[in-house]
Motif scaffolding. Structure first.
Motif, PDB file in Angstrom:
ATOM      1  N   VAL A  44       0.873  -1.177   0.000  1.00 28.37           N
ATOM      2  CA  VAL A  44       0.000   0.000   0.000  1.00 28.37           C
ATOM      3  C   VAL A  44       0.903   1.218   0.000  1.00 28.37           C
ATOM      4  CG1 VAL A  44      -1.749   1.314   1.230  1.00 28.37           C
ATOM      5  CG2 VAL A  44      -1.833  -1.164   1.289  1.00 28.37           C
ATOM      6  N   ARG A  45       0.862   1.953  -1.091  1.00 28.80           N
ATOM      7  CA  ARG A  45       1.627   3.198  -1.121  1.00 28.80           C
ATOM      8  C   ARG A  45       0.781   4.293  -0.499  1.00 28.80           C
ATOM      9  NH1 ARG A  45       6.092   2.186  -3.895  1.00 28.80           N
ATOM     10  NH2 ARG A  45       6.026   0.802  -5.695  1.00 28.80           N
ATOM     11  N   GLY A  46       1.445   5.293   0.044  1.00 27.74           N
ATOM     12  CA  GLY A  46       0.732   6.392   0.686  1.00 27.74           C
ATOM     13  C   GLY A  46      -0.139   7.123  -0.315  1.00 27.74           C
ATOM     14  N   GLY A  47      -1.452   7.006  -0.147  1.00 27.95           N
ATOM     15  CA  GLY A  47      -2.386   7.689  -1.027  1.00 27.95           C
ATOM     16  C   GLY A  47      -2.618   6.996  -2.342  1.00 27.95           C
ATOM     17  N   ASP A  48      -1.940   5.894  -2.605  1.00 29.05           N
ATOM     18  CA  ASP A  48      -2.110   5.172  -3.857  1.00 29.05           C
ATOM     19  C   ASP A  48      -2.239   3.691  -3.537  1.00 29.05           C
ATOM     20  OD1 ASP A  48      -2.202   4.307  -6.441  1.00 29.05           O
ATOM     21  OD2 ASP A  48      -0.031   4.361  -6.732  1.00 29.05           O
ATOM     22  N   PRO A  49      -3.421   3.262  -3.126  1.00 27.40           N
ATOM     23  CA  PRO A  49      -3.553   1.874  -2.687  1.00 27.40           C
ATOM     24  C   PRO A  49      -3.315   0.890  -3.817  1.00 27.40           C
ATOM     25  CG  PRO A  49      -5.692   2.935  -2.886  1.00 27.40           C
ATOM     26  CD  PRO A  49      -4.674   4.001  -3.075  1.00 27.40           C
ATOM     27  N   MET A  50      -2.487  -0.110  -3.537  1.00 23.06           N
ATOM     28  CA  MET A  50      -2.268  -1.180  -4.501  1.00 23.06           C
ATOM     29  C   MET A  50      -3.197  -2.349  -4.201  1.00 23.06           C
ATOM     30  SD  MET A  50       1.855  -1.123  -4.586  1.00 23.06           S
ATOM     31  CE  MET A  50       1.981  -2.352  -5.887  1.00 23.06           C
ATOM     32  N   ALA A  51      -3.629  -2.436  -2.957  1.00 21.61           N
ATOM     33  CA  ALA A  51      -4.545  -3.506  -2.606  1.00 21.61           C
ATOM     34  C   ALA A  51      -5.956  -2.942  -2.657  1.00 21.61           C
ATOM     35  CB  ALA A  51      -4.220  -4.038  -1.213  1.00 21.61           C
ATOM     36  N   GLY A  52      -6.477  -2.856  -3.827  1.00 18.46           N
ATOM     37  CA  GLY A  52      -7.777  -2.236  -3.981  1.00 18.46           C
ATOM     38  C   GLY A  52      -8.823  -3.234  -4.425  1.00 18.46           C
ATOM     39  N   ALA A  53      -9.999  -2.728  -4.586  1.00 20.63           N
ATOM     40  CA  ALA A  53     -11.095  -3.581  -5.025  1.00 20.63           C
ATOM     41  C   ALA A  53     -11.095  -3.675  -6.543  1.00 20.63           C
ATOM     42  CB  ALA A  53     -12.410  -3.005  -4.532  1.00 20.63           C
ATOM     43  N   ALA A  54     -11.548  -4.784  -7.071  1.00 20.31           N
ATOM     44  CA  ALA A  54     -11.639  -4.953  -8.510  1.00 20.31           C
ATOM     45  C   ALA A  54     -12.907  -5.701  -8.828  1.00 20.31           C
ATOM     46  CB  ALA A  54     -10.431  -5.724  -9.044  1.00 20.31           C
ATOM     47  N   THR A  65      -6.070  -7.645 -18.876  1.00 23.34           N
ATOM     48  CA  THR A  65      -5.598  -7.839 -17.508  1.00 23.34           C
ATOM     49  C   THR A  65      -5.620  -9.321 -17.148  1.00 23.34           C
ATOM     50  OG1 THR A  65      -6.444  -5.677 -16.900  1.00 23.34           O
ATOM     51  CG2 THR A  65      -6.033  -7.220 -15.111  1.00 23.34           C
ATOM     52  N   LEU A  66      -4.536  -9.775 -16.535  1.00 20.80           N
ATOM     53  CA  LEU A  66      -4.461 -11.167 -16.099  1.00 20.80           C
ATOM     54  C   LEU A  66      -4.920 -11.257 -14.654  1.00 20.80           C
ATOM     55  CD1 LEU A  66      -1.052 -12.473 -17.472  1.00 20.80           C
ATOM     56  CD2 LEU A  66      -3.313 -12.745 -18.455  1.00 20.80           C
ATOM     57  N   LEU A  67      -5.713 -12.274 -14.374  1.00 23.54           N
ATOM     58  CA  LEU A  67      -6.115 -12.552 -12.995  1.00 23.54           C
ATOM     59  C   LEU A  67      -5.442 -13.837 -12.564  1.00 23.54           C
ATOM     60  CD1 LEU A  67      -7.834 -12.078 -10.468  1.00 23.54           C
ATOM     61  CD2 LEU A  67      -9.640 -13.409 -11.564  1.00 23.54           C
ATOM     62  N   LEU A  68      -4.490 -13.709 -11.673  1.00 28.81           N
ATOM     63  CA  LEU A  68      -3.756 -14.871 -11.172  1.00 28.81           C
ATOM     64  C   LEU A  68      -4.308 -15.240  -9.806  1.00 28.81           C
ATOM     65  CD1 LEU A  68      -0.094 -13.795 -12.022  1.00 28.81           C
ATOM     66  CD2 LEU A  68      -1.536 -15.360 -13.306  1.00 28.81           C
ATOM     67  N   ARG A  69      -4.699 -16.478  -9.673  1.00 26.38           N
ATOM     68  CA  ARG A  69      -5.148 -16.958  -8.360  1.00 26.38           C
ATOM     69  C   ARG A  69      -4.028 -17.778  -7.750  1.00 26.38           C
ATOM     70  NH1 ARG A  69     -11.376 -17.402  -7.833  1.00 26.38           N
ATOM     71  NH2 ARG A  69     -10.696 -18.027  -5.782  1.00 26.38           N
ATOM     72  N   ALA A  91       3.180 -16.276 -19.503  1.00 25.54           N
ATOM     73  CA  ALA A  91       1.865 -15.632 -19.440  1.00 25.54           C
ATOM     74  C   ALA A  91       1.981 -14.161 -19.071  1.00 25.54           C
ATOM     75  CB  ALA A  91       0.993 -16.368 -18.418  1.00 25.54           C
ATOM     76  N   LEU A  92       2.991 -13.838 -18.264  1.00 31.38           N
ATOM     77  CA  LEU A  92       3.128 -12.453 -17.804  1.00 31.38           C
ATOM     78  C   LEU A  92       3.768 -11.542 -18.841  1.00 31.38           C
ATOM     79  CD1 LEU A  92       4.286 -12.998 -14.111  1.00 31.38           C
ATOM     80  CD2 LEU A  92       2.135 -12.009 -14.873  1.00 31.38           C
ATOM     81  N   SER A  93       4.472 -12.115 -19.803  1.00 36.17           N
ATOM     82  CA  SER A  93       5.190 -11.275 -20.765  1.00 36.17           C
ATOM     83  C   SER A  93       4.185 -10.464 -21.579  1.00 36.17           C
ATOM     84  CB  SER A  93       6.056 -12.141 -21.677  1.00 36.17           C
ATOM     85  OG  SER A  93       5.236 -13.008 -22.415  1.00 36.17           O
ATOM     86  N   GLY A  94       4.336  -9.184 -21.553  1.00 38.91           N
ATOM     87  CA  GLY A  94       3.483  -8.288 -22.320  1.00 38.91           C
ATOM     88  C   GLY A  94       2.157  -7.958 -21.666  1.00 38.91           C
ATOM     89  N   ALA A  95       1.898  -8.506 -20.476  1.00 40.13           N
ATOM     90  CA  ALA A  95       0.635  -8.196 -19.812  1.00 40.13           C
ATOM     91  C   ALA A  95       0.668  -6.762 -19.282  1.00 40.13           C
ATOM     92  CB  ALA A  95       0.389  -9.172 -18.663  1.00 40.13           C
ATOM     93  N   PRO A  96      -0.357  -5.960 -19.575  1.00 43.43           N
ATOM     94  CA  PRO A  96      -0.322  -4.572 -19.091  1.00 43.43           C
ATOM     95  C   PRO A  96      -0.698  -4.458 -17.612  1.00 43.43           C
ATOM     96  CG  PRO A  96      -2.308  -4.950 -20.346  1.00 43.43           C
ATOM     97  CD  PRO A  96      -1.525  -6.229 -20.424  1.00 43.43           C
ATOM     98  N   ARG A  97      -1.489  -5.399 -17.128  1.00 41.51           N
ATOM     99  CA  ARG A  97      -2.000  -5.270 -15.762  1.00 41.51           C
ATOM    100  C   ARG A  97      -2.243  -6.661 -15.204  1.00 41.51           C
ATOM    101  NH1 ARG A  97      -7.470  -3.226 -13.519  1.00 41.51           N
ATOM    102  NH2 ARG A  97      -6.857  -2.106 -11.649  1.00 41.51           N
ATOM    103  N   VAL A  98      -1.904  -6.846 -13.960  1.00 39.12           N
ATOM    104  CA  VAL A  98      -2.055  -8.155 -13.322  1.00 39.12           C
ATOM    105  C   VAL A  98      -2.791  -7.961 -12.001  1.00 39.12           C
ATOM    106  CG1 VAL A  98      -0.832 -10.082 -12.263  1.00 39.12           C
ATOM    107  CG2 VAL A  98       0.018  -9.116 -14.380  1.00 39.12           C
ATOM    108  N   LEU A  99      -3.796  -8.780 -11.805  1.00 36.80           N
ATOM    109  CA  LEU A  99      -4.473  -8.833 -10.508  1.00 36.80           C
ATOM    110  C   LEU A  99      -4.084 -10.137  -9.839  1.00 36.80           C
ATOM    111  CD1 LEU A  99      -8.081  -7.639 -11.467  1.00 36.80           C
ATOM    112  CD2 LEU A  99      -6.170  -6.268 -10.624  1.00 36.80           C
ATOM    113  N   VAL A 123       5.883  -5.980 -15.539  1.00 35.75           N
ATOM    114  CA  VAL A 123       4.487  -5.530 -15.514  1.00 35.75           C
ATOM    115  C   VAL A 123       4.400  -4.256 -14.683  1.00 35.75           C
ATOM    116  CG1 VAL A 123       2.132  -6.131 -14.868  1.00 35.75           C
ATOM    117  CG2 VAL A 123       3.674  -7.887 -15.746  1.00 35.75           C
ATOM    118  N   GLY A 124       3.853  -3.210 -15.282  1.00 37.25           N
ATOM    119  CA  GLY A 124       3.841  -1.923 -14.603  1.00 37.25           C
ATOM    120  C   GLY A 124       2.763  -1.795 -13.550  1.00 37.25           C
TER     121      GLY A 124
END
Lengths: 135, 133
Positions: A44-54, A65-69, A91-99, A123-124
């Motif tokens: 969790v970054r200050g003011g920029d939550p990484m653990a958010g709802a989706a 977006t990839l959803l990895l369980r 699978a991750l190569s070239g993925a723009p977003r990963v959950l 992955v950014g």
């Protein structure tokens, strides 16, 4: 009658007790110190939550977006298929977003392994998500 | 002619140099040591090679394998968030370190992350180690 004063003797300050104390302190710190090389992974970054709802609908996430369980045994599952480490990298190569959605019984070491793979793939945007209570 | 023999007294030991070296070593160990409160239970951090260097300061929330909690080395119960808020108020770093055991289940960890995020106490990080214990 004149009293003869005793001759004042200037005592030298001895360094030996000082050295003794220093050595004891030195040995104490050397023996009691535990040297651990610790790093950190921000979740969790200050003011920029990484653990958010989706909003996840049936496992399909829009926009590439990839959803990895992460399962209870640490296995990584993508679209119902368990991935090998090589498969995860591919699978991750070239993925723009990963959950990343760990199950409740998933161990922490599995999460850090996935985070390592995500970081190595460049992955950014990676987010850690959890199911709402009662879901 | 009679030559005088050189004085054979042994030279005095340069004890000041020894004291200097010991002082340097002592100051070195004092500076490089980080006095973190250790948890009252065993915590083996997970291994991750993508971790970043950890700055000093902040509040440490330790999580045992069975989900037991400790804040800055003191065991806490259900009031862990209040303890963290009190400790964070005394610390200017705005950093919460989650020092969790590598085998802890995410059902213990994720509610902590969510609660810390909601409390907006600053950055929350997971402590990892780049190599094994």
């Amino acid at each position: 009658m004149r009293l003869a004063r005793p001759a004042t003797v200037r005592r030298r300050v001895t360094l030996v007790p000082l050295i003794d104390v220093l050595f004891i302190l030195l040995v104490y710190f050397m023996v009691t110190s535990v040297y651990r090389d610790l790093d950190m992974i921000p979740v969790v970054r200050g003011g920029d939550p990484m653990a958010g709802a989706a909003q996840v609908d049936g496992g399909a996430v829009a926009g590439g977006t990839l959803l990895l369980r992460i399962g209870a045994g640490g296995e990584v599952v993508l679209r119902g298929q368990a991935l090998t480490p090589a498969g995860l990298t591919a699978a991750l190569s070239g993925a723009p977003r990963v959950l990343i959605l760990p199950t409740g019984a998933a161990p922490l070491w599995a999460l850090t392994q996935v985070m390592d793979a995500v970081a190595a793939a460049g992955v950014g945007d990676a987010r850690l998500v959890r199911l709402e209570d009662g879901a | 002619m009679r030559l005088r023999r050189a004085d054979h007294r042994p030279p005095a030991e340069p004890i000041i140099a020894l004291v200097d070296v010991v002082f340097f070593l002592l100051v070195f160990f004092l500076l490089v040591a980080r006095f973190d409160a250790s948890a009252p239970f065993e915590v083996v951090p997970p291994i991750a090679v993508s971790g970043q260097d950890m700055p000093g300061g902040g509040v440490t929330l330790s999580v045992a394998r069975d989900g037991a909690l400790a804040v800055n080395g003191d065991a806490v119960g259900d009031d862990w968030l209040a303890q963290i808020e009190a400790a964070a108020a005394r610390d200017a770093a705005r950093l919460i370190r989650i020092n969790a055991h590598r085998d802890v289940a995410m059902r213990h960890l994720m509610p902590l992350v969510s609660a810390l995020e909601a409390a907006a106490l600053g950055e929350v990080v997971i402590v990892v180690t780049p190599s094994g214990p």
